[in-house]
Design a protein around this motif. Structure first.
Motif, mmCIF file in Angstrom:
data_model
loop_
_atom_site.group_PDB
_atom_site.id
_atom_site.type_symbol
_atom_site.label_atom_id
_atom_site.label_comp_id
_atom_site.label_asym_id
_atom_site.label_seq_id
_atom_site.Cartn_x
_atom_site.Cartn_y
_atom_site.Cartn_z
ATOM 1 N N HIS A 64 0.835 -1.202 0.000
ATOM 2 C CA HIS A 64 0.000 0.000 0.000
ATOM 3 C C HIS A 64 0.868 1.250 0.000
ATOM 4 O O HIS A 64 0.615 2.216 -0.745
ATOM 5 C CB HIS A 64 -0.930 -0.014 1.213
ATOM 6 C CG HIS A 64 -1.782 1.206 1.340
ATOM 7 N ND1 HIS A 64 -1.395 2.318 2.090
ATOM 8 C CD2 HIS A 64 -2.990 1.530 0.800
ATOM 9 C CE1 HIS A 64 -2.324 3.234 2.029
ATOM 10 N NE2 HIS A 64 -3.311 2.791 1.246
ATOM 11 N N ALA A 65 1.888 1.233 0.834
ATOM 12 C CA ALA A 65 2.784 2.384 0.886
ATOM 13 C C ALA A 65 3.480 2.588 -0.449
ATOM 14 O O ALA A 65 3.677 3.735 -0.907
ATOM 15 C CB ALA A 65 3.808 2.192 2.009
ATOM 16 N N ALA A 71 1.865 6.521 -6.832
ATOM 17 C CA ALA A 71 0.862 7.502 -7.262
ATOM 18 C C ALA A 71 1.441 8.907 -7.195
ATOM 19 O O ALA A 71 1.239 9.731 -8.106
ATOM 20 C CB ALA A 71 -0.382 7.386 -6.387
ATOM 21 N N GLY A 72 2.189 9.172 -6.152
ATOM 22 C CA GLY A 72 2.825 10.488 -6.039
ATOM 23 C C GLY A 72 3.864 10.715 -7.115
ATOM 24 O O GLY A 72 3.951 11.803 -7.711
ATOM 25 N N ASP A 73 4.667 9.653 -7.341
ATOM 26 C CA ASP A 73 5.713 9.787 -8.378
ATOM 27 C C ASP A 73 5.087 10.015 -9.765
ATOM 28 O O ASP A 73 5.545 10.876 -10.538
ATOM 29 C CB ASP A 73 6.574 8.526 -8.406
ATOM 30 C CG ASP A 73 7.452 8.394 -7.158
ATOM 31 O OD1 ASP A 73 7.655 9.430 -6.473
ATOM 32 O OD2 ASP A 73 7.918 7.270 -6.873
ATOM 33 N N GLY A 109 -2.517 8.290 -15.966
ATOM 34 C CA GLY A 109 -3.162 6.970 -15.956
ATOM 35 C C GLY A 109 -2.488 6.036 -14.960
ATOM 36 O O GLY A 109 -3.161 5.289 -14.218
ATOM 37 N N ARG A 110 -1.154 6.062 -14.944
ATOM 38 C CA ARG A 110 -0.425 5.248 -13.963
ATOM 39 C C ARG A 110 -0.738 5.707 -12.536
ATOM 40 O O ARG A 110 -0.845 4.891 -11.620
ATOM 41 C CB ARG A 110 1.090 5.353 -14.228
ATOM 42 C CG ARG A 110 1.527 4.851 -15.601
ATOM 43 C CD ARG A 110 1.487 3.332 -15.649
ATOM 44 N NE ARG A 110 1.886 2.842 -16.960
ATOM 45 C CZ ARG A 110 3.137 2.597 -17.309
ATOM 46 N NH1 ARG A 110 4.126 2.864 -16.470
ATOM 47 N NH2 ARG A 110 3.415 2.123 -18.520
ATOM 48 N N GLN A 111 -0.875 7.035 -12.391
ATOM 49 C CA GLN A 111 -1.209 7.558 -11.070
ATOM 50 C C GLN A 111 -2.578 7.052 -10.620
ATOM 51 O O GLN A 111 -2.743 6.612 -9.466
ATOM 52 C CB GLN A 111 -1.200 9.083 -11.090
ATOM 53 C CG GLN A 111 -1.501 9.700 -9.724
ATOM 54 C CD GLN A 111 -1.622 11.215 -9.772
ATOM 55 O OE1 GLN A 111 -2.167 11.746 -10.755
ATOM 56 N NE2 GLN A 111 -1.112 11.888 -8.742
ATOM 57 N N LEU A 112 -3.548 7.100 -11.523
ATOM 58 C CA LEU A 112 -4.887 6.603 -11.188
ATOM 59 C C LEU A 112 -4.864 5.123 -10.826
ATOM 60 O O LEU A 112 -5.539 4.681 -9.885
ATOM 61 C CB LEU A 112 -5.824 6.839 -12.380
ATOM 62 C CG LEU A 112 -6.235 8.288 -12.653
ATOM 63 C CD1 LEU A 112 -7.034 8.374 -13.956
ATOM 64 C CD2 LEU A 112 -7.025 8.847 -11.490
ATOM 65 N N SER A 113 -4.093 4.343 -11.578
ATOM 66 C CA SER A 113 -3.996 2.907 -11.306
ATOM 67 C C SER A 113 -3.379 2.649 -9.927
ATOM 68 O O SER A 113 -3.863 1.798 -9.154
ATOM 69 C CB SER A 113 -3.154 2.241 -12.387
ATOM 70 O OG SER A 113 -3.005 0.859 -12.118
ATOM 71 N N ALA A 114 -2.319 3.379 -9.605
ATOM 72 C CA ALA A 114 -1.666 3.204 -8.297
ATOM 73 C C ALA A 114 -2.594 3.628 -7.165
ATOM 74 O O ALA A 114 -2.657 2.979 -6.106
ATOM 75 C CB ALA A 114 -0.367 4.000 -8.261
ATOM 76 N N GLU A 115 -3.314 4.731 -7.372
ATOM 77 C CA GLU A 115 -4.259 5.182 -6.348
ATOM 78 C C GLU A 115 -5.372 4.159 -6.127
ATOM 79 O O GLU A 115 -5.798 3.918 -4.984
ATOM 80 C CB GLU A 115 -4.856 6.522 -6.760
ATOM 81 C CG GLU A 115 -3.873 7.685 -6.678
ATOM 82 C CD GLU A 115 -4.458 8.988 -7.192
ATOM 83 O OE1 GLU A 115 -3.835 10.036 -6.964
ATOM 84 O OE2 GLU A 115 -5.550 8.943 -7.815
ATOM 85 N N GLU A 117 -5.212 0.873 -6.661
ATOM 86 C CA GLU A 117 -4.649 -0.263 -5.927
ATOM 87 C C GLU A 117 -4.494 0.067 -4.445
ATOM 88 O O GLU A 117 -4.756 -0.794 -3.578
ATOM 89 C CB GLU A 117 -3.304 -0.651 -6.536
ATOM 90 C CG GLU A 117 -3.403 -1.303 -7.905
ATOM 91 C CD GLU A 117 -2.061 -1.726 -8.436
ATOM 92 O OE1 GLU A 117 -1.063 -1.596 -7.672
ATOM 93 O OE2 GLU A 117 -1.986 -2.194 -9.586
ATOM 94 N N ALA A 118 -4.077 1.285 -4.151
ATOM 95 C CA ALA A 118 -3.923 1.691 -2.752
ATOM 96 C C ALA A 118 -5.281 1.704 -2.053
ATOM 97 O O ALA A 118 -5.419 1.211 -0.925
ATOM 98 C CB ALA A 118 -3.267 3.066 -2.668
ATOM 99 N N ARG A 119 -6.310 2.260 -2.746
ATOM 100 C CA ARG A 119 -7.640 2.300 -2.145
ATOM 101 C C ARG A 119 -8.212 0.901 -1.958
ATOM 102 O O ARG A 119 -8.837 0.603 -0.936
ATOM 103 C CB ARG A 119 -8.583 3.133 -3.025
ATOM 104 C CG ARG A 119 -8.392 4.632 -2.921
ATOM 105 C CD ARG A 119 -9.581 5.378 -3.533
ATOM 106 N NE ARG A 119 -9.820 4.958 -4.921
ATOM 107 C CZ ARG A 119 -9.270 5.528 -5.968
ATOM 108 N NH1 ARG A 119 -8.430 6.552 -5.801
ATOM 109 N NH2 ARG A 119 -9.548 5.103 -7.178
ATOM 110 N N ASP A 120 -8.026 0.048 -2.938
ATOM 111 C CA ASP A 120 -8.554 -1.318 -2.841
ATOM 112 C C ASP A 120 -7.915 -2.092 -1.683
ATOM 113 O O ASP A 120 -8.559 -2.985 -1.091
ATOM 114 C CB ASP A 120 -8.315 -2.065 -4.157
ATOM 115 C CG ASP A 120 -9.173 -1.525 -5.305
ATOM 116 O OD1 ASP A 120 -10.154 -0.799 -5.005
ATOM 117 O OD2 ASP A 120 -8.838 -1.798 -6.468
ATOM 118 N N ALA A 121 -6.677 -1.800 -1.391
ATOM 119 C CA ALA A 121 -5.970 -2.527 -0.324
ATOM 120 C C ALA A 121 -6.360 -2.038 1.069
ATOM 121 O O ALA A 121 -6.211 -2.779 2.056
ATOM 122 C CB ALA A 121 -4.464 -2.401 -0.512
#
Length: 247
Positions: A64-65, A71-73, A109-115, A117-121
């Motif tokens: 998650h981290a 997402a930030g990167d 798009g990569r940022q949205l995907s990472a966010e 995954e973070a939310r789902d976890a």
């Protein structure tokens, strides 16, 4: 399934009413020994399962981290690409500007995907955190129960030894009561009294025999007196008198 059975056992053992179990046991000492062994084995097994669960939670937290960092990167990369596109467009280079805008969209798009995954976890992490907290509390409760069991076992052993000592004393007292040394003394006293009675009887018989002898002696003296008087009569003399007249 194995983990579920272990976790269910943790909850069951942690809630166990030791006093009620002791009261219902035929042999509390053996039951407590078995419970101590069961608790010790279950705690060791549960510690391994809980450690694995905690490890899995920490991996989820690390993932998650990492998703948050990614997402930030990607957001930073999207911003940098967008600014570059604005600079190129301001310079009249629309072709390269469009390329950087497209690159910014890819980064977004990569940022949205990472966010995502973070939310789902996050729900999984939250539920696993709650499970780990419960398991830790259950293990602490089991350790407390194990300490209580050990203390209870030691207490029962001490009480059992005390009860055995008291029973031995009571048995000794009962054996003394059965023997009843005072009754032996009474029998001995009765024996002595009977001996004393025999002596008293012998003394009384001896006294009676002595009186009879004196009576026989008196009777013999009378016969002598009679014979003397009879002889005096035959001789023509007045019979001697044992009574003398006064002057």
């Amino acid at each position: 399934m194995v983990k579920q059975s272990i976790f269910g056992r943790i909850a069951q053992l942690a809630k166990a009413n030791i006093n009620a179990l002791i009261d219902s046991a035929e042999d509390p000492g053996l039951m407590l020994d078995q419970m101590v062994r069961d608790y010790t084995n279950s705690i060791a097994e549960a510690e391994g399962a809980v450690a694995q669960t905690i490890g899995n939670l920490r991996l989820l937290e690390q993932d998650h981290a990492e998703d948050v960092r990614n997402a930030g990167d990607w957001g930073n990369k999207a911003l940098a690409a967008s600014r570059k596109a604005d600079e190129l467009r301001a310079a009249g280079n629309t072709v390269d500007a469009d390329k950087f805008d497209n690159l910014a969209k890819v980064a977004l798009g990569r940022q949205l995907s990472a966010e995502k995954e973070a939310r789902d976890a996050e729900p999984t992490i939250a539920s696993q955190t709650a499970v780990v907290d419960q398991l830790k509390k259950g293990l602490d409760a089991m350790r407390g129960k194990l300490s209580q069991l050990s203390s209870k076992r030691d207490e029962l052993i001490a009480r059992s030894k005390t009860a055995d000592a008291q029973r031995q004393v009571q048995d000794a007292v009962k054996s003394i009561d059965l023997l009843d040394p005072t009754s032996e003394i009474s029998r001995f006293e009765d024996k002595i009294r009977r001996q004393e009675a025999v002596v008293m009887g012998q003394q009384e018989l001896a006294a009676s025999s002595l009186d009879a002898q004196f009576e026989q002696l008196d009777a013999s003296d009378d016969e002598v007196e009679l014979d003397a008087r009879l002889a005096a009569l035959k001789a023509g003399s007045p019979p001697p008198s044992a009574i003398t007249s006064g002057a």
